[in-house]
Design an enzyme around this catalytic site. Sequence first.
Site, PDB file in Angstrom:
ATOM      1  N   SER A 139      47.119  44.688  33.535  1.00 37.41           N
ATOM      2  CA  SER A 139      46.530  44.688  35.139  1.00 37.41           C
ATOM      3  C   SER A 139      45.058  45.149  34.872  1.00 37.41           C
ATOM      4  O   SER A 139      44.314  45.325  33.308  1.00 37.41           O
ATOM      5  CB  SER A 139      47.393  45.968  35.706  1.00 37.41           C
ATOM      6  OG  SER A 139      46.025  46.846  37.140  1.00 37.41           O
ATOM      7  N   TYR A 152      48.756  54.947  35.257  1.00 32.27           N
ATOM      8  CA  TYR A 152      49.394  53.241  35.748  1.00 32.27           C
ATOM      9  C   TYR A 152      48.251  52.550  34.589  1.00 32.27           C
ATOM     10  O   TYR A 152      49.103  51.425  33.686  1.00 32.27           O
ATOM     11  CB  TYR A 152      49.143  52.749  36.514  1.00 32.27           C
ATOM     12  CG  TYR A 152      49.061  51.723  36.669  1.00 32.27           C
ATOM     13  CD1 TYR A 152      50.814  50.748  37.263  1.00 32.27           C
ATOM     14  CD2 TYR A 152      48.379  50.979  37.148  1.00 32.27           C
ATOM     15  CE1 TYR A 152      50.678  50.055  37.448  1.00 32.27           C
ATOM     16  CE2 TYR A 152      48.356  49.546  37.657  1.00 32.27           C
ATOM     17  CZ  TYR A 152      49.533  49.084  37.623  1.00 32.27           C
ATOM     18  OH  TYR A 152      49.572  48.185  38.335  1.00 32.27           O
TER      19      TYR A 152
END
Length: 244
Positions: A139, A152
């Site tokens: 990401s 995350y």
Amino acid sequence: MRFANKTCIVTGGGSGIGRATCLQMAAEGGRVVVADLQLGPAQATVDAIRAAGGTAIAAQVDVGNSTQVQAVVATALSTYGRLDVIVNDAAMMTFTPIVDIAEADFFRVIATNLGSVFFFAKYGAPHMPPGSAIVNLSSVHAHATTPNVVPYASSKGAIEAFTRGFAIEMEPRKIRVNGIAPGAVDTPMLWNNPNIKSGVEKVQGAVGKPEDLAAAICFLASDDAAFVNGTTLLADGGRLAHLP
């Protein structure tokens, strides 16, 4: 038909990027194992693939659970007799500051996002022939992030390091390992993000479609990327430039 006669496991295949990847791989001849935490969405993807003339089966799996991951690999092998591609797309996020987050919630994110990459590498790679490929979803948050998503972001940064190191380990077996780091993609995971809803994190730059990421994933998983190994492709529509 880049995936003709190839067996492809795609986690998170019931929705979003994972679903789009399953559909494209099947359209290009792949025999797809649609793996998802929820069996219903996984089966819906399978139904769509079969309706289009493709080949697929559904597999329910908690990707943070070693035993369940091993079962998915075994299912792929028993059903199709081989394993050629693994796409690690399944992921989760929390939205709590580190000082407030429960320990169990922190490690659940790590187990789901990073542990799954480890499990599929450990238990999938030994069955993959030369020329196979693994694609791990990272990401933009691995490079620049926002408040309250530290677990995350940490897991995604670790995935990129894992990808580099595991690619080196797999070189003698001629198995390529790459990553892809999406930016904002039009999926429920984006629009249900409380930081997006509150305006703490603003969606600036292009918002991609799941099919945009599927195209990039399929490139990395195919022989078109035969000379690409140990790297993470940034596919963010320019979003990283807008993050802090």
